[in-house]
Design an enzyme around this catalytic site. Structure first.
Site, PDB file in Angstrom:
ATOM      1  N   ASN A 105     -46.288  72.037 -37.166  1.00  0.00           N
ATOM      2  CA  ASN A 105     -45.759  70.945 -36.333  1.00  0.00           C
ATOM      3  C   ASN A 105     -44.250  70.768 -36.444  1.00  0.00           C
ATOM      4  O   ASN A 105     -43.709  69.722 -36.128  1.00  0.00           O
ATOM      5  CB  ASN A 105     -46.462  69.632 -36.705  1.00  0.00           C
ATOM      6  CG  ASN A 105     -47.929  69.680 -36.354  1.00  0.00           C
ATOM      7  OD1 ASN A 105     -48.296  70.099 -35.258  1.00  0.00           O
ATOM      8  ND2 ASN A 105     -48.781  69.305 -37.296  1.00  0.00           N
TER       9      ASN A 105
ATOM     10  N   GLU B 178     -36.305  82.402 -34.439  1.00  0.00           N
ATOM     11  CA  GLU B 178     -34.965  82.161 -35.014  1.00  0.00           C
ATOM     12  C   GLU B 178     -34.133  81.262 -34.095  1.00  0.00           C
ATOM     13  O   GLU B 178     -32.920  81.427 -33.967  1.00  0.00           O
ATOM     14  CB  GLU B 178     -34.274  83.485 -35.345  1.00  0.00           C
ATOM     15  CG  GLU B 178     -35.126  84.289 -36.333  1.00  0.00           C
ATOM     16  CD  GLU B 178     -34.371  85.233 -37.203  1.00  0.00           C
ATOM     17  OE1 GLU B 178     -33.182  84.980 -37.467  1.00  0.00           O
ATOM     18  OE2 GLU B 178     -34.987  86.214 -37.647  1.00  0.00           O
TER      19      GLU B 178
END
Ligand code: CAA
Length: 384
Positions: free
Chosen positions: A129, A363
């Protein structure tokens, strides 16, 4: 300004081109099909010193510059994005972070093995989450005498299933937001540490992606990296290295897609001549070539800033944003040149197209790169 490679960069490029032609390209389709982690090739990379390219000689590396680091990632990306990912995570996200923030003891423990490609790391930031909002993580590290006890889980972690050590970010102070995050080096054999491989990915099928489960993992205080509450800044500085090699890998994958498309365009005959002689195909090829060169220049510009020892966040975000979008554009066009054949795994552009997709996501999504770039441009960020 000098756009030439130095003799050293030229040598690394030549060595990597040869390695990728011989040891990567002939096998990449099979690894993808079988979802096989390419251990034999990774071992060879270790023997050739490829994992140590960007690490100092003091710790077993060859101490080459940031452009060489990009060249390695670019060439690996040309052959197999999965393999490029293995390299990027092991070196850019873990080894270089230990180098920048570790104690001498931590550097001596991990870096020689990492430079030799015998010891691998993974980067545990993302959680089920907590993705773009990295500071919202819920993994905790609670002090207990000379130890910290870690609990939580990390998601979508490249190399987690094969790594010897995980760089884990955890909350040491739940109420302090980003300033309550601390980094730890957690060895794989620590009781309570386990991983669960993730399958059925769209691409990067030859790389390992896994979830990390931390169930009362007790680590000594000496495994803390960079001090209490310093974790978020460390994660962000680390991503300045990780995103750099992602961008370089995108340039290599896009170059491969263009090279395959050019070759095919010269062989495929339609309307009585090779499709390369049709102007609309030439337009696709030209657009791909220019797009790739723009991306490559952004990567090398970021490398130039790194070589000066300066913070490269802005230049890296430019490169990561542009190159990750660019490789998707280029892969799309390469499939277009191949026509129906491009939709088949018989040709490598199909794999390049699938592998390209992750680059705008991991990323830091393209939207996160835009946010950081926007902050720099407008001067509204806390870190400008
Ligand atoms: N270098 C050093 N320090 C930095 C930094 C950098 N590049 N960027 C930020 N910081 C520091 C700031 O200086 C600031 O420190 P102070 O409070 O001491 O001033 C602190 O970090 C917080 O900075 P911000 O307030 O700017 O942070 P923010 O909360 O506004 O924004 C964000 C942060 C850019 C959105 C960030 O959360 C982010 O990059 N999110 C994306 C995360 C991400 O890329 N996840 C991918 C994980 S890796 C992966 O994909 C898995 C894999 O295995 C490959």
């Amino acid at each position: 300004m000098n756009f030439d490679y130095t003799p050293e960069q030229e040598a690394v490029k030549g060595m990597m081109e040869e390695f990728v032609e011989k040891e990567v390209i002939p096998f990449a389709a099979q690894w993808d099909k079988e979802e096989k982690f390419p251990w034999d090739t990774v071992k060879k990379m270790g023997e050739l010193g490829i994992f140590g390219t960007a690490l100092p000689e003091k710790y077993g590396g060859s101490g080459l510059d940031a452009i060489c680091h990009a060249i390695v990632a670019e060439q690996l990306g040309r052959g197999c994005s999965s393999l490029r990912g293995v390299y990027s995570v092991a070196v850019s996200l873990v080894a270089k972070t230990i180098l920048a923030f570790g104690t001498e003891e931590q550097k001596n423990k991990y870096l020689p093995g990492m430079a030799a490609g015998k010891l691998f790391g993974c980067f545990g930031l993302t959680e089920p989450n907590s993705g773009s909002d990295a500071a919202s993580m819920t993994t905790t590290a609670v002090e207990d005498g000379d130890y910290y006890v870690l609990n939580g889980s990390k998601m979508w972690i490249t190399n987690a299933g094969i790594a010897d050590v995980a760089l884990i970010f955890a909350k040491t102070d739940k109420n302090a937001g980003a300033k309550g995050i601390t980094a730890f080096l957690v060895d794989r054999d620590t009781p309570g540490f386990s991983t669960k491989d993730i399958h059925d990915k769209m691409g990067l099928k030859a790389s390992n992606t896994a979830e990390i489960i931390l169930d009362n993992v007790r680590v000594p205080k000496t495994s803390m990296l960079g001090g209490i509450g310093k974790g978020f800044g460390i994660a962000m500085a680390t991503l300045d290295n990780g995103r750099y090699t992602v961008a370089a890998g995108c340039v290599g994958s896009a170059q491969a897609a263009l090279d395959y498309a050019k070759q095919y365009a010269k062989e495929r005959i339609q309307f009585g001549k090779p499709i390369a002689a049709h102007q609309l195909v030439q337009q696709l090829i030209a657009d791909m070539a220019v797009d790739i060169e723009c991306g490559r220049l952004l990567v090398y510009k970021a490398g130039h800033v790194k070589n000066k020892g300066q913070r490269s966040t802005k230049e890296v975000c430019f490169a990561k944003y542009y190159c990750s979008e660019m490789v998707n554009r280029v892969a799309y066009k390469a499939v277009q040149v191949f026509g129906g054949y491009g939709f088949s795994a018989e040709y490598p552009v199909e794999r390049i197209y699938r592998d390209a997709r992750i680059n705008t996501l991991y990323e830091g999504t393209s939207q996160i790169q835009q946010l950081i770039i926007g902050n720099f441009e407008l001067g509204v960020s806390a870190f400008v």
